[in-house]
Structure formats: C-alpha cells, structure tokens
Design a protein around this motif. Sequence first.
Motif, PDB file in Angstrom:
ATOM      1  N   GLU A 289      -4.810   1.615   2.977  1.00 31.39           N
ATOM      2  CA  GLU A 289      -4.720   0.449   3.857  1.00 31.39           C
ATOM      3  C   GLU A 289      -4.732   0.857   5.320  1.00 31.39           C
ATOM      4  N   GLU A 290      -4.074   1.973   5.612  1.00 30.74           N
ATOM      5  CA  GLU A 290      -3.919   2.395   7.014  1.00 30.74           C
ATOM      6  C   GLU A 290      -5.247   2.779   7.665  1.00 30.74           C
TER       7      GLU A 290
ATOM      8  N   ASP B 125       6.369   2.008   6.157  1.00 27.58           N
ATOM      9  CA  ASP B 125       5.102   1.277   6.072  1.00 27.58           C
ATOM     10  C   ASP B 125       4.175   2.066   5.156  1.00 27.58           C
ATOM     11  N   ASP B 126       4.103   1.775   3.870  1.00 22.97           N
ATOM     12  CA  ASP B 126       4.642   0.556   3.334  1.00 22.97           C
ATOM     13  C   ASP B 126       5.448   0.844   2.071  1.00 22.97           C
TER      14      ASP B 126
ATOM     15  N   ASP C  53       4.297  -6.371   3.675  1.00 20.58           N
ATOM     16  CA  ASP C  53       4.014  -5.336   4.677  1.00 20.58           C
ATOM     17  C   ASP C  53       4.367  -5.864   6.062  1.00 20.58           C
TER      18      ASP C  53
ATOM     19  N   HIS D 254       0.844  -1.215   0.000  1.00 18.23           N
ATOM     20  CA  HIS D 254       0.000   0.000   0.000  1.00 18.23           C
ATOM     21  C   HIS D 254       0.866   1.247   0.000  1.00 18.23           C
TER      22      HIS D 254
HETATM   23 ZN   LIG Z   1       1.323  -1.287   6.234  1.00 13.40          ZN
END
Ligand SMILES: [Zn+2]
Length: 268
Positions: free
Chosen positions: A176-177, A142-143, A199, A80
């Motif tokens: 995604e977060e 991340d990421d 990830d 992501h």
């Molecule tokens: Zn992540």
Amino acid sequence: MNKEEVLERFLSYISIDTESDASSPTTPSTDKQWDLARKLHQELIDMGMSDVTIDEHAYVMATLPSNVDHEVPTIGFISHFDTTPDYTGKNIKPQIIENYDGGDIPLKGSDLILSPDYFESLKNYIGQTIITTDGTTLLAADDKAGITEIMTAVKYLIDHPEIKHGAIKVGFTPDEEIGRGAHKFDVEKFGADWAYTMDGSQVGELEYENFNAAGAVVTFHGKIVHPGYAKGKMINSMYVASEFIESLPKLETPEHTEDYQGFSTYTI
Ligand SMILES: [Zn+2]
C-alpha cells in the motif's frame, strides 16, 4: 477486550520487517512481506476463521460467517502489512509508556523528542498507554495497528457468539505504501458489499472519500563552466529549479488549501 492481548499482538507484528520497495516490479515488492502474510494466514486459520486464503501475491483473505438467519449485508475490513520505505522498519525497539502524563516523550535511541508542543494531539491521550519507536526506526503502526484492530475484533466476535452479526470479510494487502496495495486485490473474491480500510489516525474518525494524486520527477540540467569564463555560458541548475518552483501558484499548497481545493507540493 484484553489490553495485554492487543499489545502482544501488535508487538509480534512490528517485530517482522515488511518494508516495501517502489523500485521493485513484483507483488509483493519485497520477499520479506511474505513473512507477515504467512503468519496472518496461519493465525486466521488457528482462530477458526473460514475460507482463509493467501494468493500468489500475498493477499490474505478470510471470512467470519454470519450467525443470524436473516439477510444482512456483508462488510469487510482491510489493512496493509507493508511499511513505508521512507525509514527503516527493521529491529524495531518500541517504547511502551503507560499512563501518559502529557509531557515530552524522549525517543531514547536518538536525540529526538515527541512533544505535545509540536504534536498537539498527544494531549488527547493523557492517561492512556502510548507506544512509540525509540527513534532509530519507524514504529510500523501504519498499518500494523490496523491489522491488530481487525484481528482482535474478529477473535472477540468468535469468542462471543452471543454478539450477532452478518458475514464479515477480512483482507490484508501488501504494497500500500508504494501505491500498489489495491492493484491485485480481488474484489469479487473478497465478496463484501462494503468495506472499511482500518488505516486512519484518530479514534472515531471515518473518511468516506478518497484522495487522488499524480507525481512527476523533474530534472534540471545545468551547464558547468569555470566562473572566470562563465558569462553568457554557465547555467546553474539550482537557479533554474528555483525559478520553476517560484512559477508554481503560491497559494495552491497544502498549508493554504482545504476541502476540495487542489494543491501541488514538492520535495527536492
Ligand atoms: Zn497506511
């Protein structure tokens, strides 16, 4: 594989702010995520990937065709490009520590110190190159580390056709977060038999099950009364909140559970 190339790629990705926003109803949740999505789309085209697409929600996909004659399952790699809204990802000033000596790492833009006394796993990386934030922002590893890994790997396979492989799919997602990375991911279009999300945290770690959680926001309303007239009337919301927290099972928390044991946790 060339370390300089990996570093350069990673640093170029973290220079683009892609913080997501849980309060936004759109996908991607923030417009700035398009900046990195478009860059990745272009890079995939430039390196010679096939079927490179970017859809109306900024999901980027591409294919590295098989270079063998026989049937091989198609595998996918996903990561992501958004970063967490918990801390800013704008104007990241990374610190690159070559040949890490195992000591404390001061994050020079702040009074924070990354210490192996607190983060024991730092000791696993003695002698290696460590990249940290300067403490004023997150690092966005991340990421964007995952994206860097995937981009570097497919570039390597393109440059080394003597390495035989089946079709490989690549997918980059927004949001995604904030728990919405998979929502608009077109699994059928992606077309992989299996896929791996890059990830994780440590080299060699493979997670093959997923974690599910639900969240709730609990609001405690008190009743304000002058202390001199409070008896039988005042309700202190802090006391009610503390009573609620006390009523939760004490040992069902992340610091007491393992494996499949469920837990609850809270923030105030
Ligand atoms: Zn992540």
